[in-house]
Design a protein around this motif. Structure first.
Motif, PDB file in Angstrom:
ATOM      1  N   GLU A   1      16.651 -11.928 -34.126  1.00 49.58           N
ATOM      2  CA  GLU A   1      17.653 -13.188 -33.818  1.00 49.58           C
ATOM      3  C   GLU A   1      16.883 -13.125 -32.669  1.00 49.58           C
ATOM      4  O   GLU A   1      16.519 -14.217 -31.826  1.00 49.58           O
ATOM      5  N   GLN A   2      17.506 -12.118 -31.734  1.00 50.12           N
ATOM      6  CA  GLN A   2      17.498 -12.707 -30.208  1.00 50.12           C
ATOM      7  C   GLN A   2      16.099 -11.905 -30.617  1.00 50.12           C
ATOM      8  O   GLN A   2      15.908 -12.998 -28.899  1.00 50.12           O
TER       9      GLN A   2
ATOM     10  N   THR B   1      14.572 -15.368 -30.273  1.00 51.73           N
ATOM     11  CA  THR B   1      15.124 -17.002 -29.142  1.00 51.73           C
ATOM     12  C   THR B   1      14.425 -16.482 -28.375  1.00 51.73           C
ATOM     13  O   THR B   1      14.029 -17.615 -27.607  1.00 51.73           O
TER      14      THR B   1
ATOM     15  N   HIS C   1      12.418 -19.600 -26.440  1.00 54.25           N
ATOM     16  CA  HIS C   1      12.360 -19.692 -24.744  1.00 54.25           C
ATOM     17  C   HIS C   1      10.850 -19.377 -23.985  1.00 54.25           C
ATOM     18  O   HIS C   1      10.541 -20.924 -23.207  1.00 54.25           O
TER      19      HIS C   1
ATOM     20  N   SER D   1      13.235 -24.782 -29.754  1.00 54.56           N
ATOM     21  CA  SER D   1      14.757 -24.242 -29.974  1.00 54.56           C
ATOM     22  C   SER D   1      13.981 -23.481 -31.037  1.00 54.56           C
ATOM     23  O   SER D   1      13.213 -23.298 -31.559  1.00 54.56           O
ATOM     24  N   ALA D   2      14.935 -22.087 -31.005  1.00 52.65           N
ATOM     25  CA  ALA D   2      15.316 -20.687 -32.103  1.00 52.65           C
ATOM     26  C   ALA D   2      15.136 -21.409 -33.883  1.00 52.65           C
ATOM     27  O   ALA D   2      14.834 -20.617 -34.381  1.00 52.65           O
TER      28      ALA D   2
END
Length: 386
Positions: free
Chosen positions: A61-62, A65, A69, A74-75
């Motif tokens: 999930e990191q 993200t 970016h 959006s993630a």
């Protein structure tokens, strides 16, 4: 040569670039030390603890993200796939095209983009190809749109000659006409800045083993969440809005996830996602705009040297219409590829010659080495510009 960043420092992170003249990042980027370190961390954790699964999934999930970016989205609009081809097939099948609908594409674009839509001919969907020219923009497609046109699909940068198409004008045309827009950014991402929202695409697909510096086996898919009606053609528990806690399938609860996770099937390529997290950090430290500018400078140097030898460049020359990092030299691959390999220069054969593709670690000396070898061997008249 470059004043955009410390290329010598970056080059030290790519051992392969010190052992050969590596001009083949358009095929596969060499492994960088930070990327290897991220993979080593994953392997060590698996070896010593059989895997801290919750930690690994948190890193997924990191990285999601970071990708979001990087693309300005959006993630929740990012899914992980296997490669560009899978991303394009997911997109093609999500459009729910019907018999009589047509899709516009560029003739000679990457075949796996085309096959994703050509496969829908069995459902009666028509694929129409517009000519490939040095400049492809909205005007290239406009005359071919009719009442049955539903989508346009194309690459941002071509793999075989380094065209950089005006995808933002095509995206604006699609928005005006109510068409879906699907873009393959495989040869652009990591070198050419990408603003996914400015492109106005329904889907953007990519792999990660070229400009994103990751070993093969990981793809990305951006889905514009405004198109909530676009659903996956296949389904798994990981794709659902409500994953059953007891993992017993329930026919009455098949609603897909509200995020791009609807297009995922679970069991991520964890080593590659670890690698991607590290590569995005490296790219962010340098700046993708700086990488683009540096590669443009290398390209200008290459073009000038080719002109001096009266050797033709295949594809566009103008910075506005060419990719910063992909150049095809009109030298017969059958006659030249082995010669370059024997002399420690890594390039690729392409349709119309030898492809040179730069990475963030390349220097003007790499171009000089290539040109030196061409001068040493000499060029046959048939290989010169017409």
């Amino acid at each position: 040569m470059s004043g955009h960043y410390d290329v010598d420092a970056v080059r030290k992170e790519f051992p392969a670039a010190e052992r050969m003249t590596y001009l083949d990042s358009g095929f596969q980027a060499p492994l960088a030390r930070p990327v290897k370190a991220a993979i080593d961390l994953y392997l060590r954790e698996g070896l010593e603890t059989a895997g801290p699964k919750s930690v690994w999934l948190d890193r997924v999930e990191q990285t999601r993200t970071k990708v979001a970016h990087f693309l300005g989205v959006s993630a929740d609009e990012i899914a992980f796939t296997k490669n560009t081809s899978e991303s394009m097939n997911i997109a093609a099948n999500a459009l729910q095209l019907r018999a009589g609908d047509n899709v516009l594409m560029v003739h000679g674009d990457h075949p796996n983009n085309a096959y994703a839509f050509l496969n829908l001919q069995r459902k009666g969907v028509e694929v129409r190809f517009v000519p490939m020219t040095d400049v492809v923009d909205a005007a290239s497609f406009h005359p071919h749109i009719d009442a049955n046109t539903r989508a346009i699909s194309m690459s941002h940068v071509t793999f075989h000659a380094g065209h950089r198409f005006d995808i933002e004008s095509v995206g604006a045309l699609c928005a005006e006409k109510g068409l879906h827009f699907i873009v393959d950014v495989m040869q652009a991402i990591g070198v050419v800045p990408i603003d996914a929202k400015a492109i106005r695409a329904s889907f953007i697909g990519s792999g990660s083993h070229k400009g994103l510096l990751v070993p093969q086996g990981l793809g990305l898919l951006y889905w514009d969440s405004a198109n909530a009606e676009l659903e996956p053609a296949y389904l798994a528990a990981a794709s659902l809005a409500e994953i059953p806690a007891d993992l017993i399938a329930r026919p009455d609860k098949l609603t897909p996830a509200p995020s791009a996770r609807r297009f995922e099937l679970g069991n991520f390529n964890l080593p590659a996602i670890h690698a991607l997290g590290a590569s995005l950090d490296l790219i962010a430290q340098i700046g993708v705009e700086n990488i683009q500018s540096h590669c443009f400078d290398l390209g200008d140097h290459l073009i000038a040297e080719l002109d001096a030898l009266d050797i033709r460049l295949v594809g566009p020359r103008d910075r506005k219409h060419r990719a910063p990092h992909i150049y095809v030299i009109a030298l017969p691959a059958a006659e030249w590829l082995g010669y370059f390999e024997e002399n420690g220069v890594r390039v690729s054969p392409e349709r119309d010659g030898i492809r040179v593709s730069f990475g963030m670690f390349n220097k003007s000396a790499d171009v000089d080495r290539l040109i030196e070898l061409i001068r040493r061997r000499g060029v046959k008249t048939s290989s010169k510009a017409a």
